[in-house]
Design an enzyme around this catalytic site. Structure first.
Site, PDB file in Angstrom:
ATOM      1  N   LEU A  22       4.845  17.926  26.974  1.00 35.43           N
ATOM      2  CA  LEU A  22       4.959  16.919  27.799  1.00 35.43           C
ATOM      3  C   LEU A  22       6.668  16.607  28.312  1.00 35.43           C
ATOM      4  O   LEU A  22       7.434  16.344  27.495  1.00 35.43           O
ATOM      5  CB  LEU A  22       4.581  15.687  27.365  1.00 35.43           C
ATOM      6  CG  LEU A  22       3.007  15.238  27.137  1.00 35.43           C
ATOM      7  CD1 LEU A  22       2.760  13.680  26.401  1.00 35.43           C
ATOM      8  CD2 LEU A  22       2.231  15.276  28.521  1.00 35.43           C
ATOM      9  N   HIS A  23       6.688  16.633  29.484  1.00 37.42           N
ATOM     10  CA  HIS A  23       7.967  16.380  30.121  1.00 37.42           C
ATOM     11  C   HIS A  23       8.161  15.719  31.585  1.00 37.42           C
ATOM     12  O   HIS A  23       9.176  15.244  31.874  1.00 37.42           O
ATOM     13  CB  HIS A  23       8.988  17.565  30.115  1.00 37.42           C
ATOM     14  CG  HIS A  23       8.547  18.579  31.149  1.00 37.42           C
ATOM     15  ND1 HIS A  23       7.387  19.443  31.257  1.00 37.42           N
ATOM     16  CD2 HIS A  23       9.298  18.940  32.173  1.00 37.42           C
ATOM     17  CE1 HIS A  23       7.450  20.179  32.285  1.00 37.42           C
ATOM     18  NE2 HIS A  23       8.635  19.785  32.934  1.00 37.42           N
ATOM     19  N   ARG A  24       6.952  15.918  32.485  1.00 41.67           N
ATOM     20  CA  ARG A  24       7.077  15.361  33.753  1.00 41.67           C
ATOM     21  C   ARG A  24       7.429  13.743  33.948  1.00 41.67           C
ATOM     22  O   ARG A  24       6.692  13.217  33.178  1.00 41.67           O
ATOM     23  CB  ARG A  24       5.796  15.646  34.446  1.00 41.67           C
ATOM     24  CG  ARG A  24       5.626  17.280  34.418  1.00 41.67           C
ATOM     25  CD  ARG A  24       5.791  17.775  35.970  1.00 41.67           C
ATOM     26  NE  ARG A  24       5.715  19.099  35.808  1.00 41.67           N
ATOM     27  CZ  ARG A  24       6.470  20.074  36.677  1.00 41.67           C
ATOM     28  NH1 ARG A  24       7.237  19.448  37.212  1.00 41.67           N
ATOM     29  NH2 ARG A  24       6.223  21.424  36.625  1.00 41.67           N
ATOM     30  N   PRO A  25       8.274  13.501  34.580  1.00 43.68           N
ATOM     31  CA  PRO A  25       8.312  11.968  34.735  1.00 43.68           C
ATOM     32  C   PRO A  25       7.001  11.149  35.069  1.00 43.68           C
ATOM     33  O   PRO A  25       6.691  10.221  34.576  1.00 43.68           O
ATOM     34  CB  PRO A  25       9.262  11.627  36.035  1.00 43.68           C
ATOM     35  CG  PRO A  25      10.026  13.174  35.873  1.00 43.68           C
ATOM     36  CD  PRO A  25       9.123  14.256  35.589  1.00 43.68           C
ATOM     37  N   ASP A  74       1.855  19.686  30.559  1.00 37.75           N
ATOM     38  CA  ASP A  74       2.429  19.457  32.133  1.00 37.75           C
ATOM     39  C   ASP A  74       3.343  20.588  32.786  1.00 37.75           C
ATOM     40  O   ASP A  74       3.814  20.273  33.916  1.00 37.75           O
ATOM     41  CB  ASP A  74       2.701  18.049  32.429  1.00 37.75           C
ATOM     42  CG  ASP A  74       3.804  17.612  31.606  1.00 37.75           C
ATOM     43  OD1 ASP A  74       4.503  18.655  31.154  1.00 37.75           O
ATOM     44  OD2 ASP A  74       4.204  16.313  31.508  1.00 37.75           O
TER      45      ASP A  74
END
Length: 378
Positions: A220-223, A298
């Site tokens: 998970l990393h998307r804003p 993501d």
């Protein structure tokens, strides 16, 4: 001899530039290529690990830009890269992917009348709230030669007024790297046992390595997923429920870890069926994905890599710029709605998948690019 500056800036770029640098050495004797590292990804220890594992030569030029807002980072890259362009006087600048370094260096080159080449052109999510989508669209408009990974990208570029003679269907350099690296992938058992040993008695490697069930990999990393506490809490809640059935191996980006803490979800990482890892190298990640029951992510790149590996992928987004991974691959868009995630994970248990090879995802994309580039520059 033509002079080419190849730009790399952040971790997603590393897997794309590696086969290109290798092919330039082997297949393009008329090109003098220099590697410029902007330093957009500023974890230098991790940079070094990736460069070693992917056999990327040491950068000829390092800009050491570091972190900042999108505007600050893009502006700083432009300022520092302009000095490099003035000193090197290249015939061409090659950029890959869709990070801030991509658009920043393309813009500097275009304004100075230097030809721009974009590798991985034409991908579109149709979601302009994604900074990467803005970078893709603008970079493609600035580019003189555009190499695409899938045929649908040609139609995207045509719809945006880009002449087809500027576009070349070359294939996917990410898959070049995957196929080249697969024999050296680090076994999941090694990574998991090492992480559990560091965690002490809190984590048991057998939880994640049982042959009857296996494990899931989570990134998970998307804003859009980690910056909104409501979305993040909902995601972690359903994943915490599901990990009772399928334990999670979770390489955690430092920014994501901070957001989890801010949202009051720190205990999620302490769950005995969640193995939280620090950022790991490419070969470690490749081994984890290769042996996973499913990957939840993501990330755009992981959608492609799981397709090539034949591993089910559940993409925690409402859109993807890589539709071929759904049409011909192993990817399913599930968004962030808990019920959709639960249903998809239930269905995965009943599926058997094999590696998929969309057209030109064959390990030779970089060679096609470099042969065409040498001819085009002549």
């Amino acid at each position: 001899m033509k002079k080419l500056l190849c730009i790399v800036g952040a971790r997603p770029n590393f897997m794309k530039i590696a086969p290109i640098m290798r092919a330039l050495r082997e297949d393009a004797p008329g090109i003098e290529a220099k590697l410029v590292h902007t330093g957009q990804h500023y974890d230098y220890a991790m940079n070094e690990a990736f460069f070693l594992q992917l056999e990327i030569p040491a950068p000829d030029i390092s800009l050491e830009v570091g972190s900042g807002s999108h505007a600050q980072q893009t502006a700083e890259i432009m300022k520092r890269f302009e000095t490099v362009v003035d000193a090197e006087q290249p015939d061409c600048v090659l950029v890959v992917g869709d990070v801030n370094s991509t658009i920043a260096c393309a813009l500097v080159a275009a304004k100075k009348g230097i030809r721009v080449v974009h590798v991985e052109a034409g991908l579109r999510s149709r979601d302009r709230s994604m900074p990467e989508e803005i970078n893709r669209i603008l970079t493609d408009q600035l580019s003189d030669r555009l190499y695409v990974t899938e045929r649908e990208a040609i139609g995207n570029l045509r719809a945006e007024g880009i002449a087809e003679e500027r576009v070349v269907f070359a294939g996917n350099v990410m898959i070049d790297t995957l196929l080249h690296s697969l024999p050296r992938a680090i076994a999941a058992r090694h990574t998991i046992e090492q992480a559990c040993a560091l965690a002490g008695s809190e984590k048991d490697a057998d939880t994640f390595l049982r042959a009857d069930r296996g494990y899931a990999v989570l990134t998970l990393h998307r804003p859009s997923n980690v910056d909104d506490p409501t979305v993040l809490v909902n995601l972690l809640t359903v994943l915490e429920q599901q990990c009772q059935e399928l334990p999670l191996v979770f390489p955690v980006h430092p920014r994501t870890r901070a957001k989890i803490s801010e949202a009051g979800c720190g205990p999620f990482l302490e769950n005995s069926r969640v193995l939280a890892l620090p950022p790991i190298g490419y070969l470690e990640m490749l081994g984890l994905m290769k042996e996973a029951r499913v990957v939840l992510t993501d990330s755009g790149g992981l959608q492609e890599e799981t397709t090539a590996l034949g591993v089910p992928c559940l993409t925690l987004r409402e859109n993807t710029e890589r539709p071929i991974t759904i049409e011909q691959g192993t990817n399913t868009l599930v968004g962030v709605e808990p019920d959709r995630i639960r249903l998809a994970l239930t269905n995965i248990a009943e599926q058997a998948m094999s590696p998929r090879q969309p057209e030109y995802w064959d390990g030779a994309a970089a060679q096609r690019i470099c042969r065409d580039l040498a001819e085009w520059l002549r």
